[in-house]
Design a protein around this motif. Structure first.
Motif, PDB file in Angstrom:
ATOM      1  N   UNK A   1     -31.873 -90.890   2.479  1.00 44.23           N
ATOM      2  CA  UNK A   1     -31.181 -91.260   1.258  1.00 44.23           C
ATOM      3  C   UNK A   1     -30.595 -92.667   1.366  1.00 44.23           C
ATOM      4  N   UNK A   2     -30.603 -93.382   0.241  1.00 41.36           N
ATOM      5  CA  UNK A   2     -29.939 -94.671   0.133  1.00 41.36           C
ATOM      6  C   UNK A   2     -28.671 -94.518  -0.694  1.00 41.36           C
ATOM      7  N   UNK A   3     -27.954 -95.599  -0.816  1.00 42.07           N
ATOM      8  CA  UNK A   3     -26.785 -95.581  -1.684  1.00 42.07           C
ATOM      9  C   UNK A   3     -27.209 -95.242  -3.112  1.00 42.07           C
ATOM     10  N   UNK A   4     -26.358 -94.515  -3.784  1.00 43.65           N
ATOM     11  CA  UNK A   4     -26.671 -94.112  -5.149  1.00 43.65           C
ATOM     12  C   UNK A   4     -26.804 -95.329  -6.041  1.00 43.65           C
ATOM     13  N   UNK A   5     -27.730 -95.225  -6.996  1.00 41.49           N
ATOM     14  CA  UNK A   5     -27.940 -96.313  -7.929  1.00 41.49           C
ATOM     15  C   UNK A   5     -26.974 -96.267  -9.098  1.00 41.49           C
TER      16      UNK A   5
ATOM     17  N   UNK B   1     -25.397 -85.383   3.738  1.00 39.19           N
ATOM     18  CA  UNK B   1     -26.002 -86.688   3.474  1.00 39.19           C
ATOM     19  C   UNK B   1     -26.240 -86.883   1.991  1.00 39.19           C
ATOM     20  N   UNK B   2     -26.640 -85.799   1.300  1.00 40.46           N
ATOM     21  CA  UNK B   2     -26.862 -85.916  -0.143  1.00 40.46           C
ATOM     22  C   UNK B   2     -25.560 -86.184  -0.866  1.00 40.46           C
TER      23      UNK B   2
ATOM     24  N   UNK C   1     -21.820 -93.561  -0.171  1.00 42.72           N
ATOM     25  CA  UNK C   1     -21.699 -93.786   1.273  1.00 42.72           C
ATOM     26  C   UNK C   1     -23.091 -93.809   1.869  1.00 42.72           C
ATOM     27  N   UNK C   2     -23.434 -94.914   2.548  1.00 40.35           N
ATOM     28  CA  UNK C   2     -24.782 -95.091   3.063  1.00 40.35           C
ATOM     29  C   UNK C   2     -24.855 -94.577   4.495  1.00 40.35           C
ATOM     30  N   UNK C   3     -25.568 -93.447   4.718  1.00 41.25           N
ATOM     31  CA  UNK C   3     -25.725 -92.855   6.041  1.00 41.25           C
ATOM     32  C   UNK C   3     -27.213 -92.769   6.348  1.00 41.25           C
ATOM     33  N   UNK C   4     -27.593 -93.325   7.508  1.00 40.35           N
ATOM     34  CA  UNK C   4     -28.990 -93.261   7.922  1.00 40.35           C
ATOM     35  C   UNK C   4     -29.211 -91.942   8.640  1.00 40.35           C
ATOM     36  N   UNK C   5     -29.779 -90.975   7.938  1.00 40.48           N
ATOM     37  CA  UNK C   5     -29.985 -89.642   8.477  1.00 40.48           C
ATOM     38  C   UNK C   5     -31.356 -89.149   8.028  1.00 40.48           C
ATOM     39  N   UNK C   6     -32.441 -89.681   8.630  1.00 41.01           N
ATOM     40  CA  UNK C   6     -33.778 -89.331   8.143  1.00 41.01           C
ATOM     41  C   UNK C   6     -34.170 -87.900   8.493  1.00 41.01           C
ATOM     42  N   UNK C   7     -34.996 -87.324   7.650  1.00 41.28           N
ATOM     43  CA  UNK C   7     -35.570 -86.013   7.891  1.00 41.28           C
ATOM     44  C   UNK C   7     -37.071 -86.170   8.088  1.00 41.28           C
TER      45      UNK C   7
END
Length: 577
Positions: free
Chosen positions: A104-108, A39-40, A47-53
């Motif tokens: 994580x969100x899309x990189x800025x 995910x990181x 790449x935007x992946x919804x993978x919460x911890x």
């Protein structure tokens, strides 16, 4: 029954050496680490992946020690402490600590890492629900990372709106300072929800209830003061009695003045709708800028607002007004006869031409106050409205009206003659003042004796005073616009022509709000409707004098009742077929 086969890479050494249940825990931990690494990496690549911890943490602390176990002491001599967080041994106990999540969100810009963190949830399910809600906001375009408050956004939004009219800006500032900032300003942009907006209107209604009680108390104090004043004035006889009643009046007056402090007007339903419109404009702009995801103002249910309908001062309403002093509607319109009586009463007034123009041409008071002679053509019988005087915080400003309000209005011959006479009067006043004091050269059509322009509030107060002196039922200065439209309707003018003259954006506003049905039109409509149906035989109706003559009624009452079978009144009934 079917099974799915999963192929694994060769088992690591530690798995071969220790084939126990502990191995599966290590494998799960390794899979979590791999998922986090993927995910990181994907977030870094955009790449935007919804993978919460999720993890549980607490606020427990322990002393910070050196490598040899010696506590580190701060400047005050106390040992330095650090939070244990997720490593607290008490987290195995039920109810200890709270749940947190991050994803994580899309990189800025420049591949900068952007991570959403939230915490303080009692259970893991609450944390999961909140993470899904935050992710939906992200998908909707909201800025979930910002710590900016709604109050800061309101200030920035109003600053960006550079093309607002001065009166509109003043209205926005009042709504922000009195309502939006106190109730919503402290909330962070990312946390604003419908419940916050609804709570604001609930608080406004509670304040209204308190203000109503205050208003009622002020009315009681005012009535007591007036009664004490009347008793003081009417007291006769010894000075002692007059001194006593005077002291009671002074005490009642002091109580009234003290009780009136802090009195604030009620926030009406119409004002609530205007506040909501301001909030809607703000949130709409925020959605376009990616700062907010939802326009919560569109989901609020507010009290209904009924636009007041203009009513005509019929004889019955006039009698009720004389008896009670109450107006049937905030907007009232004179009949043509009452209008003629008012014009006859003020025919000697210095500004008669202006009042005549208000009634028959229907301009707004700000438009009439700003009218210059350069926009008037008496030879062509027209004047052009291209400016208006507006009042903001007790200061006057010249502004251009709305696009629909910029218009040319034709003068009728009678109004034109009065304006020509006024032009001569103003010229004579200029000559008189030039020899005594400086004449104020404003080039305005309607001025004081020294040429100073008229204040819009002064025009309204003067009109109200003239109406009061005339003894006619009260109307406001703005009601003359309704009167002008109603008279035009009675004269047979097309509603589109009236709309253009009044400067409305649509004919619906003119027909629904600014026109009233006069009794003459109602009578004509009733008669024309009944005349459409042809009749071969109609029931005879006795004249009014016979119906109201008691002697004829008494004689009719002594007649013998017809015998059965004789023709008699049947009250319009017929036997069934």
């Amino acid at each position: 029954m079917s099974f799915s086969v999963v192929a694994f890479s060769p088992a690591p050494t530690w798995f071969k050496d220790t084939p126990t249940l502990e191995c599966w825990g290590k494998i799960e931990h390794r899979f979590d680490k791999d998922r986090h690494r993927r995910s990181t990496s994907e977030a870094t690549k955009g790449i935007h992946v919804f993978d919460p911890s999720y993890q549980r943490r607490c606020a427990c602390q322990e002393p910070i020690v050196e490598d040899d176990g010696t506590p580190i002491i701060d400047a005050d001599g106390a040992p330095k402490m650090r939070k244990l967080g997720a490593s607290c041994p008490k987290l195995t106990q039920k109810g200890h600590g709270t749940w947190y999540f991050y994803f994580e969100l899309e990189a800025g810009e420049g591949g900068k890492r952007r991570r959403v963190r939230r915490g303080g949830f009692a259970t893991k399910d609450e944390a999961k629900a909140k993470s899904a809600e935050v992710y939906r906001d992200v998908i909707g375009g909201a800025d979930v990372l910002s710590n900016t408050t709604v109050g800061e956004d309101l200030t920035a939004w109003l600053k960006r709106k550079r093309r607002l009219a001065r009166t509109t800006r003043h209205g926005y500032e009042e709504h922000i300072n009195l309502y939006l900032e106190p109730h919503l300003g402290h909330i962070k942009r990312r946390d604003l929800r419908l419940r916050h907006v609804e709570a604001m209107y609930d608080a406004i209604e509670r304040e209204n209830a308190e203000r109503l009680l205050h208003h009622a108390k002020v009315v009681e104090l005012k009535e007591a003061r007036d009664a004490a004043y009347t008793a003081w004035v009417r007291t006769a006889g010894k000075k002692t009695a007059r001194r006593l009643t005077r002291r009671l009046y002074l005490e009642a007056n002091a109580a009234f003045r003290e009780g009136s402090k802090g009195k604030r007007k009620i926030t009406s339903a119409a004002t609530m709708h205007r506040i909501n419109a301001t909030l809607s404009s703000f949130l709409g702009a925020g959605i376009k800028r990616g700062e907010y995801a939802t326009n919560w103002s569109a989901m609020v249910e507010l009290p209904a607002v009924k636009r007041p309908k203009a009513l005509v001062w019929t004889p019955e309403r006039v009698e009720e007004w004389k008896r009670t002093g109450q107006k049937p509607s905030p907007v009232m319109v004179w009949t043509p006869e009452q209008t003629g009586q008012f014009l006859d009463f003020i025919c000697d007034d210095r500004l008669y031409g202006m009042w005549h123009g208000f009634i028959f041409r229907g301009p707004r008071r700000g438009e009439m106050a700003a009218l210059p002679w350069t926009e008037v053509s008496l030879s062509g019988s027209w004047f052009r409205i291209s400016a208006q005087v507006v009042e903001v915080a007790y200061r006057l400003y010249d502004e251009a009206p709305k696009q629909d309000s910029v218009r040319t209005v034709t003068l009728d011959s009678l109004t034109r003659d009065h304006w020509q006479g006024w032009q001569t009067t103003q010229a004579n006043e200029r000559e008189q003042w030039s020899g005594e004091e400086a004449w104020v050269e404003s080039n305005r059509v309607w001025t004081h004796e020294n040429g100073k322009p008229l204040h819009p509030d002064w025009i309204s107060r003067r009109f109200n005073r003239l109406v009061e002196l005339s003894g006619l039922p009260p109307v406001r200065l703005h009601d003359t616009r309704h009167l002008s439209a109603t008279l035009a309707l009675l004269g047979g003018a097309d509603i589109k022509v009236v709309q253009e003259r009044l400067g409305h954006s649509s004919r619906q506003i003119t027909s629904d709000t600014y026109t009233s049905v006069l009794p003459q039109l109602m009578t004509a409509e009733a008669e024309s409707t009944s005349a459409v149906v042809p009749r071969s035989q109609q029931k005879e109706v006795p004249p009014d004098d016979e119906r109201s003559d008691p002697e004829s009624q008494e004689e009719g009452g002594t007649e013998e009742a017809p015998e059965s079978g004789e023709d008699g009144p049947d009250e319009g009934l017929r036997p069934a077929a």
